[in-house]
Scaffold this motif. Structure first.
Motif, PDB file in Angstrom:
ATOM      1  N   THR A  95     -45.283 -85.735  -2.630  1.00 49.21           N
ATOM      2  CA  THR A  95     -46.281 -84.703  -2.948  1.00 49.21           C
ATOM      3  C   THR A  95     -47.307 -85.242  -3.936  1.00 49.21           C
ATOM      4  O   THR A  95     -48.520 -85.033  -3.777  1.00 49.21           O
ATOM      5  CB  THR A  95     -45.594 -83.446  -3.515  1.00 49.21           C
ATOM      6  OG1 THR A  95     -44.641 -82.971  -2.558  1.00 49.21           O
ATOM      7  CG2 THR A  95     -46.605 -82.359  -3.808  1.00 49.21           C
ATOM      8  N   LEU A  96     -46.849 -85.944  -4.951  1.00 45.30           N
ATOM      9  CA  LEU A  96     -47.753 -86.516  -5.938  1.00 45.30           C
ATOM     10  C   LEU A  96     -48.693 -87.539  -5.300  1.00 45.30           C
ATOM     11  O   LEU A  96     -49.906 -87.511  -5.541  1.00 45.30           O
ATOM     12  CB  LEU A  96     -46.947 -87.172  -7.065  1.00 45.30           C
ATOM     13  CG  LEU A  96     -47.774 -87.868  -8.144  1.00 45.30           C
ATOM     14  CD1 LEU A  96     -48.624 -86.850  -8.897  1.00 45.30           C
ATOM     15  CD2 LEU A  96     -46.868 -88.625  -9.097  1.00 45.30           C
ATOM     16  N   ILE A  97     -48.165 -88.403  -4.458  1.00 42.42           N
ATOM     17  CA  ILE A  97     -48.993 -89.404  -3.774  1.00 42.42           C
ATOM     18  C   ILE A  97     -50.022 -88.719  -2.878  1.00 42.42           C
ATOM     19  O   ILE A  97     -51.188 -89.110  -2.850  1.00 42.42           O
ATOM     20  CB  ILE A  97     -48.109 -90.385  -2.976  1.00 42.42           C
ATOM     21  CG1 ILE A  97     -47.321 -91.266  -3.950  1.00 42.42           C
ATOM     22  CG2 ILE A  97     -48.943 -91.233  -2.022  1.00 42.42           C
ATOM     23  CD1 ILE A  97     -46.248 -92.110  -3.293  1.00 42.42           C
ATOM     24  N   PHE A  98     -49.600 -87.678  -2.152  1.00 39.56           N
ATOM     25  CA  PHE A  98     -50.518 -86.944  -1.284  1.00 39.56           C
ATOM     26  C   PHE A  98     -51.695 -86.391  -2.088  1.00 39.56           C
ATOM     27  O   PHE A  98     -52.858 -86.574  -1.720  1.00 39.56           O
ATOM     28  CB  PHE A  98     -49.784 -85.810  -0.566  1.00 39.56           C
ATOM     29  CG  PHE A  98     -50.701 -84.874   0.151  1.00 39.56           C
ATOM     30  CD1 PHE A  98     -51.249 -85.222   1.375  1.00 39.56           C
ATOM     31  CD2 PHE A  98     -51.040 -83.638  -0.398  1.00 39.56           C
ATOM     32  CE1 PHE A  98     -52.110 -84.363   2.044  1.00 39.56           C
ATOM     33  CE2 PHE A  98     -51.896 -82.773   0.256  1.00 39.56           C
ATOM     34  CZ  PHE A  98     -52.433 -83.137   1.481  1.00 39.56           C
ATOM     35  N   TRP A  99     -51.422 -85.714  -3.191  1.00 49.27           N
ATOM     36  CA  TRP A  99     -52.490 -85.105  -3.972  1.00 49.27           C
ATOM     37  C   TRP A  99     -53.361 -86.148  -4.677  1.00 49.27           C
ATOM     38  O   TRP A  99     -54.560 -85.934  -4.850  1.00 49.27           O
ATOM     39  CB  TRP A  99     -51.943 -84.080  -4.960  1.00 49.27           C
ATOM     40  CG  TRP A  99     -51.551 -82.828  -4.228  1.00 49.27           C
ATOM     41  CD1 TRP A  99     -50.297 -82.357  -4.018  1.00 49.27           C
ATOM     42  CD2 TRP A  99     -52.439 -81.929  -3.556  1.00 49.27           C
ATOM     43  NE1 TRP A  99     -50.339 -81.211  -3.255  1.00 49.27           N
ATOM     44  CE2 TRP A  99     -51.651 -80.919  -2.953  1.00 49.27           C
ATOM     45  CE3 TRP A  99     -53.821 -81.863  -3.392  1.00 49.27           C
ATOM     46  CZ2 TRP A  99     -52.184 -79.874  -2.219  1.00 49.27           C
ATOM     47  CZ3 TRP A  99     -54.358 -80.816  -2.655  1.00 49.27           C
ATOM     48  CH2 TRP A  99     -53.562 -79.853  -2.077  1.00 49.27           C
ATOM     49  N   LEU A 100     -52.786 -87.262  -5.037  1.00 45.16           N
ATOM     50  CA  LEU A 100     -53.596 -88.346  -5.599  1.00 45.16           C
ATOM     51  C   LEU A 100     -54.573 -88.886  -4.557  1.00 45.16           C
ATOM     52  O   LEU A 100     -55.739 -89.158  -4.866  1.00 45.16           O
ATOM     53  CB  LEU A 100     -52.701 -89.470  -6.129  1.00 45.16           C
ATOM     54  CG  LEU A 100     -51.977 -89.190  -7.447  1.00 45.16           C
ATOM     55  CD1 LEU A 100     -50.994 -90.313  -7.763  1.00 45.16           C
ATOM     56  CD2 LEU A 100     -52.973 -89.015  -8.576  1.00 45.16           C
ATOM     57  N   LEU A 101     -54.118 -89.036  -3.319  1.00 46.89           N
ATOM     58  CA  LEU A 101     -55.010 -89.502  -2.242  1.00 46.89           C
ATOM     59  C   LEU A 101     -56.103 -88.475  -1.945  1.00 46.89           C
ATOM     60  O   LEU A 101     -57.267 -88.842  -1.742  1.00 46.89           O
ATOM     61  CB  LEU A 101     -54.214 -89.815  -0.978  1.00 46.89           C
ATOM     62  CG  LEU A 101     -53.355 -91.072  -1.030  1.00 46.89           C
ATOM     63  CD1 LEU A 101     -52.458 -91.165   0.191  1.00 46.89           C
ATOM     64  CD2 LEU A 101     -54.238 -92.296  -1.147  1.00 46.89           C
ATOM     65  N   VAL A 102     -55.750 -87.211  -1.894  1.00 51.92           N
ATOM     66  CA  VAL A 102     -56.756 -86.161  -1.654  1.00 51.92           C
ATOM     67  C   VAL A 102     -57.811 -86.198  -2.754  1.00 51.92           C
ATOM     68  O   VAL A 102     -59.017 -86.141  -2.494  1.00 51.92           O
ATOM     69  CB  VAL A 102     -56.077 -84.770  -1.575  1.00 51.92           C
ATOM     70  CG1 VAL A 102     -57.112 -83.658  -1.632  1.00 51.92           C
ATOM     71  CG2 VAL A 102     -55.230 -84.661  -0.329  1.00 51.92           C
TER      72      VAL A 102
END
Length: 122
Positions: free
Chosen positions: A9-16
Protein backbone atom coordinates in the motif's frame (compact mmCIF):
# COMPACT_ATOMS: atom_id res chain seq x y z
CA UNK A 1 0.93 -10.86 5.90
CA UNK A 2 -0.04 -7.53 7.44
CA UNK A 3 3.48 -6.21 6.87
CA UNK A 4 3.29 -7.18 3.16
CA UNK A 5 -0.06 -5.42 2.79
CA UNK A 6 1.22 -2.24 4.44
CA UNK A 7 4.40 -2.26 2.34
CA UNK A 8 2.48 -2.75 -0.92
CA UNK A 9 0.00 0.00 0.00
CA UNK A 10 2.80 2.40 0.87
CA UNK A 11 4.65 1.67 -2.39
CA UNK A 12 1.42 2.14 -4.38
CA UNK A 13 0.73 5.56 -2.87
CA UNK A 14 4.34 6.65 -3.28
CA UNK A 15 4.14 5.79 -7.00
CA UNK A 16 0.81 7.63 -7.39
CA UNK A 17 2.32 10.69 -5.71
CA UNK A 18 5.44 10.49 -7.89
CA UNK A 19 3.37 10.37 -11.10
CA UNK A 20 1.22 13.26 -9.94
CA UNK A 21 4.27 15.35 -9.01
CA UNK A 22 5.92 14.51 -12.33
CA UNK A 23 2.88 15.73 -14.24
CA UNK A 24 3.22 19.14 -12.59
CA UNK A 25 6.63 19.65 -14.24
CA UNK A 26 5.53 18.69 -17.75
CA UNK A 27 3.88 21.36 -19.92
CA UNK A 28 0.34 20.51 -21.08
CA UNK A 29 0.28 18.77 -24.45
CA UNK A 30 -2.41 21.13 -25.79
CA UNK A 31 -0.17 24.18 -25.41
CA UNK A 32 2.64 22.49 -27.34
CA UNK A 33 0.23 21.47 -30.11
CA UNK A 34 -1.15 25.00 -30.41
CA UNK A 35 2.34 26.42 -30.83
CA UNK A 36 3.22 23.92 -33.55
CA UNK A 37 0.17 24.43 -35.77
CA UNK A 38 0.21 28.17 -36.41
CA UNK A 39 1.73 27.56 -39.85
CA UNK A 40 0.18 29.69 -42.58
CA UNK A 41 -0.89 27.64 -45.61
CA UNK A 42 -1.66 29.37 -48.89
CA UNK A 43 -4.64 28.42 -51.05
CA UNK A 44 -2.13 27.31 -53.71
CA UNK A 45 -0.48 24.93 -51.27
CA UNK A 46 -3.89 23.69 -50.13
CA UNK A 47 -4.89 22.93 -53.72
CA UNK A 48 -1.89 20.60 -54.11
CA UNK A 49 -3.33 18.24 -51.50
CA UNK A 50 -6.41 16.89 -53.24
CA UNK A 51 -5.76 13.13 -53.38
CA UNK A 52 -7.34 10.65 -50.94
CA UNK A 53 -3.92 9.70 -49.55
CA UNK A 54 -3.02 13.40 -49.20
CA UNK A 55 -6.27 15.20 -48.40
CA UNK A 56 -6.16 18.68 -46.87
CA UNK A 57 -9.25 20.83 -46.34
CA UNK A 58 -9.79 24.36 -45.09
CA UNK A 59 -12.67 24.70 -42.64
CA UNK A 60 -13.45 27.95 -40.83
CA UNK A 61 -10.03 29.41 -41.62
CA UNK A 62 -8.06 26.40 -40.41
CA UNK A 63 -6.38 23.75 -42.55
CA UNK A 64 -6.74 20.08 -41.67
CA UNK A 65 -4.91 17.01 -42.99
CA UNK A 66 -7.77 14.50 -43.13
CA UNK A 67 -5.88 11.79 -45.03
CA UNK A 68 -5.77 9.42 -42.05
CA UNK A 69 -9.38 10.19 -41.13
CA UNK A 70 -10.99 9.39 -44.50
CA UNK A 71 -11.31 5.63 -43.83
CA UNK A 72 -12.71 6.35 -40.35
CA UNK A 73 -15.42 8.78 -41.49
CA UNK A 74 -18.90 7.43 -40.64
CA UNK A 75 -20.13 7.85 -44.21
CA UNK A 76 -18.36 6.84 -47.39
CA UNK A 77 -15.03 8.62 -48.02
CA UNK A 78 -16.39 9.53 -51.48
CA UNK A 79 -18.49 12.23 -49.79
CA UNK A 80 -15.33 13.97 -48.57
CA UNK A 81 -13.11 13.49 -51.64
CA UNK A 82 -14.55 16.36 -53.72
CA UNK A 83 -13.51 18.75 -50.94
CA UNK A 84 -9.88 17.65 -50.70
CA UNK A 85 -7.59 20.57 -51.53
CA UNK A 86 -10.42 23.11 -51.17
CA UNK A 87 -12.17 25.49 -48.80
CA UNK A 88 -14.90 23.27 -47.33
CA UNK A 89 -16.53 25.38 -44.61
CA UNK A 90 -20.00 25.42 -46.21
CA UNK A 91 -19.89 21.68 -46.85
CA UNK A 92 -18.77 21.01 -43.29
CA UNK A 93 -21.35 23.33 -41.72
CA UNK A 94 -24.23 21.75 -43.63
CA UNK A 95 -22.94 18.25 -44.44
CA UNK A 96 -24.05 19.35 -47.94
CA UNK A 97 -27.58 18.37 -46.82
CA UNK A 98 -28.46 21.29 -44.56
CA UNK A 99 -27.52 19.54 -41.29
CA UNK A 100 -24.65 20.69 -39.08
CA UNK A 101 -21.93 18.39 -37.80
CA UNK A 102 -22.03 17.42 -34.14
CA UNK A 103 -19.94 19.07 -31.42
CA UNK A 104 -18.00 15.78 -31.32
CA UNK A 105 -16.98 16.31 -34.96
CA UNK A 106 -15.68 19.78 -34.04
CA UNK A 107 -13.62 18.26 -31.21
CA UNK A 108 -12.29 15.57 -33.56
CA UNK A 109 -11.12 18.15 -36.10
CA UNK A 110 -8.68 19.63 -33.59
CA UNK A 111 -6.31 16.67 -33.80
CA UNK A 112 -6.04 16.96 -37.60
CA UNK A 113 -5.31 20.72 -37.67
CA UNK A 114 -2.02 21.57 -39.40
CA UNK A 115 -2.27 25.34 -39.81
CA UNK A 116 -4.30 28.35 -40.84
CA UNK A 117 -5.45 29.30 -44.32
CA UNK A 118 -3.65 32.36 -45.64
CA UNK A 119 -5.74 34.88 -47.54
CA UNK A 120 -5.54 34.93 -51.30
CA UNK A 121 -6.76 32.85 -54.22
CA UNK A 122 -5.07 29.74 -55.60
Amino acid sequence: MRRLYLSATLIFWLLVTAFWAGSLWLPPAEKNAAIAVDKSISPTELAKHKAPENCWMAIRGNVYDLSAYLPEHPSQPDILLPWCGKEATDAYNTKTKGRPHSPYADELLVKYRIGILASGKP
